[in-house]
Scaffold this active site. Structure first.
Site, PDB file in Angstrom:
ATOM      1  CG  ASN A  44      -0.362  -0.090   2.481  1.00  0.00           C
ATOM      2  OD1 ASN A  44       0.622  -0.960   2.703  1.00  0.00           O
ATOM      3  ND2 ASN A  44      -0.920   0.294   3.368  1.00  0.00           N
ATOM      4  CD  GLU A  46      -1.551   4.871   4.516  1.00  0.00           C
ATOM      5  OE1 GLU A  46      -1.076   5.765   5.249  1.00  0.00           O
ATOM      6  OE2 GLU A  46      -2.221   3.970   4.834  1.00  0.00           O
ATOM      7  CB  CYS A  55      -5.082  -1.367  -1.746  1.00  0.00           C
ATOM      8  SG  CYS A  55      -6.321  -0.711  -1.098  1.00  0.00           S
ATOM      9  CD  GLU A  57      -5.165  -5.906  -1.111  1.00  0.00           C
ATOM     10  OE1 GLU A  57      -4.573  -4.970  -1.115  1.00  0.00           O
ATOM     11  OE2 GLU A  57      -6.005  -6.538  -0.236  1.00  0.00           O
ATOM     12  CB  CYS A  86     -10.846  -2.923   0.019  1.00  0.00           C
ATOM     13  SG  CYS A  86     -10.080  -2.153  -1.513  1.00  0.00           S
ATOM     14  CB  CYS A  89      -8.465  -4.886  -3.828  1.00  0.00           C
ATOM     15  SG  CYS A  89      -7.311  -3.360  -3.633  1.00  0.00           S
TER      16      CYS A  89
HETATM   17  N1  THU Z   1      -5.318  -1.590   2.376  1.00  0.00           N
HETATM   18  C1  THU Z   1      -4.794  -2.305   1.577  1.00  0.00           C
HETATM   19  O1  THU Z   1      -3.385  -2.163   1.122  1.00  0.00           O
HETATM   20  N2  THU Z   1      -5.475  -3.432   1.035  1.00  0.00           N
HETATM   21  C2  THU Z   1      -6.697  -3.564   1.455  1.00  0.00           C
HETATM   22  O2  THU Z   1      -7.239  -4.476   0.862  1.00  0.00           O
HETATM   23  C3  THU Z   1      -7.505  -2.643   2.144  1.00  0.00           C
HETATM   24  C4  THU Z   1      -6.632  -1.572   2.776  1.00  0.00           C
HETATM   25  C5  THU Z   1      -4.462  -0.309   2.688  1.00  0.00           C
HETATM   26  C6  THU Z   1      -4.860   1.039   2.483  1.00  0.00           C
HETATM   27  C7  THU Z   1      -4.408   1.905   3.339  1.00  0.00           C
HETATM   28  O3  THU Z   1      -3.148   2.332   3.162  1.00  0.00           O
HETATM   29  C8  THU Z   1      -4.523   1.113   4.626  1.00  0.00           C
HETATM   30  O4  THU Z   1      -4.534  -0.295   4.208  1.00  0.00           O
HETATM   31  C9  THU Z   1      -5.431   1.501   5.667  1.00  0.00           C
HETATM   32  O5  THU Z   1      -6.835   1.398   4.945  1.00  0.00           O
END
Ligand code: THU
Length: 132
Positions: A44, A46, A55, A57, A86, A89
């Site tokens: 991920n 940000e 994310c 994935e 999520c 994804c």
């Molecule tokens: N996140 C992912 O990398 N994958 C997911 O399927 C859900 C959330 C990350 C996004 C963000 O940087 C952190 O988790 C919190 O939401």
């Protein structure tokens, strides 16, 4: 678990260390295997403009597709608590293998793997075949 799954889990655990998550502090690593056996990982990433976050994935899928892959067989996802992908994804991954196996791994207990499939996580997937 299939032979080779452990290698994928190890790659996801390794990738998780490179997660860029200064805002949520929730680091996610993903690693996937394509139909021709190649492994790609992602994390991920940000952003100060929170909504731009990508994310793990989707990072991994973008890396695979950028290298020419079109079919994903299995993806391992590592996070604290072994979070499930999520909704965004799930749809993004479905584009490249609606039945792919999904391995959910808690980084605090990496030996306890929850295995599922994208079919289960996202039933009745949206797709369409474009006409010429
Ligand atoms: N996140 C992912 O990398 N994958 C997911 O399927 C859900 C959330 C990350 C996004 C963000 O940087 C952190 O988790 C919190 O939401």
């Amino acid at each position: 678990m299939d032979p080779g799954d452990q290698q994928l889990i190890d790659a996801a655990l390794q990738a998780q260390k490179n997660a860029y998550a200064p805002y949520s502090k929730f680091s996610v690593g993903a690693a996937l295997r394509t139909a021709n056996g190649e492994v790609f990982s992602g994390v991920n990433v940000e952003n100060a403009s929170y909504g731009l976050t990508i994310c793990a994935e989707r990072s991994a899928a973008v890396a695979a597709v950028s290298a020419g892959a079109r079919q994903i067989e299995v993806v391992a996802i590592v996070s604290k608590g072994g979070a499930s992908p999520c909704g965004a994804c799930r749809q993004f991954l479905a584009e490249f293998g609606g039945g792919m196996r999904v391995l959910l791994v808690d980084s605090d207990q990496p030996n306890a793997v929850r295995e599922t499939t994208l079919d289960v996580l996202l039933p009745d997937q949206f797709s369409f075949k474009p006409t010429e």
